[in-house]
Scaffold this motif. Structure first.
Motif, short mmCIF file in Angstrom:
data_model
loop_
_atom_site.label_atom_id
_atom_site.label_comp_id
_atom_site.label_asym_id
_atom_site.label_seq_id
_atom_site.Cartn_x
_atom_site.Cartn_y
_atom_site.Cartn_z
N UNK A 117 0.83 -1.21 0.00
CA UNK A 117 0.00 0.00 0.00
C UNK A 117 0.86 1.26 0.00
N UNK A 118 2.19 1.08 0.03
CA UNK A 118 3.14 2.18 -0.12
C UNK A 118 4.24 1.70 -1.07
N UNK A 119 4.96 2.65 -1.69
CA UNK A 119 5.75 2.30 -2.86
C UNK A 119 7.14 2.91 -2.84
N UNK A 120 8.08 2.13 -3.38
CA UNK A 120 9.46 2.61 -3.54
C UNK A 120 9.59 3.49 -4.78
N UNK A 121 8.82 3.16 -5.80
CA UNK A 121 8.84 3.91 -7.06
C UNK A 121 7.41 4.12 -7.54
N UNK A 122 7.12 5.36 -7.95
CA UNK A 122 5.85 5.69 -8.60
C UNK A 122 6.18 6.34 -9.93
N UNK A 123 5.55 5.88 -11.00
CA UNK A 123 5.72 6.52 -12.30
C UNK A 123 4.37 7.03 -12.80
N UNK A 124 4.43 8.08 -13.60
CA UNK A 124 3.26 8.61 -14.29
C UNK A 124 3.73 8.94 -15.71
N UNK A 125 3.36 8.10 -16.64
CA UNK A 125 3.90 8.18 -18.00
C UNK A 125 2.82 8.62 -18.98
#
Length: 222
Positions: A117-125
């Protein structure tokens, strides 16, 4: 006021209906330029990660590519268009390591601390220009990123004259739900305003830019 989210959802659902994954060639499958995937993949690989979130994941191409190299990591793809998510699920990628869910980038359905529910990497492409409330989006990304997590935006870039025309004239008539075309300064200002350290900010092709930042923990006030 235009409902940009509904317009975007309708547009991307229509795009999904045109795709047949079984009959698509590798070239057609990556209907947004394949070289853009490679640029984002290389930026992602700079980070050691267990949990990865792709906001505006489309049919899951980025996750499909990364899963081959990081088969033990956990991947979540989120998209507002339900038909895109349907196609992503049809790929039948590893069920233990991938999830594809319908969701709103400005109201992320994660608590920010439970497992996956939490992230090391988030991308928005190729999606950021569709969001009507960019500050709300940044607030949500900051909330679900782990401490020191990396946030990557890959989006359109254009000349300032062309950008002015799009933002002041043509976006009003867009049937794709485009809200705003950004330049690098606007995007990096948002990163800084939301307590991200800028790691990279540059135009990488004639019409695309990448901005990458690291979440800095806000100091507690006494």
């Amino acid at each position: 006021m235009k409902d940009y989210k509904e317009i975007s959802k309708k547009s991307f659902n229509e795009d999904a209906e045109k795709l047949n994954l079984e009959e698509s060639s590798e070239e057609n499958k990556f209907f947004m330029k394949r070289e853009s995937y490679d640029i984002v993949q290389e930026e992602v690989k700079k980070e050691n990660f267990d949990d990865f979130l792709d906001i505006g994941c489309g049919i899951g191409n980025s996750i499909e590519l990364l899963l081959k190299e990081f088969p033990e990591s956990h991947f979540i793809g989120l998209d507002i268009a339900e038909k895109m998510i349907e196609l992503a699920k049809k790929k039948k990628l590893s069920p233990e390591h991938t999830e594809f869910i319908i969701g709103d980038a400005e109201n992320l359905p994660f608590d920010g601390h439970s497992p996956h529910q939490s992230f090391d990497v988030v991308i928005c492409k190729e999606t950021f220009h569709h969001f009507p409330h960019p500050e709300k989006f940044f607030t949500e990304v900051y909330r679900v990123l782990k401490p020191n997590g990396r946030f990557i935006i890959f989006d359109f870039a254009t000349t300032e004259i062309s950008r002015w025309i799009k933002n002041n004239i043509t976006n009003s008539f867009s049937s794709h739900g485009i809200c705003h075309h950004y330049n690098i300064q606007e995007v990096t200002d948002l990163y800084k305003n939301f307590n991200f350290e800028i790691l990279r900010a540059e135009n990488v092709t004639d019409d695309r830019m990448i901005v990458s930042g690291r979440k800095i923990i806000k100091e507690q006030t006494k």
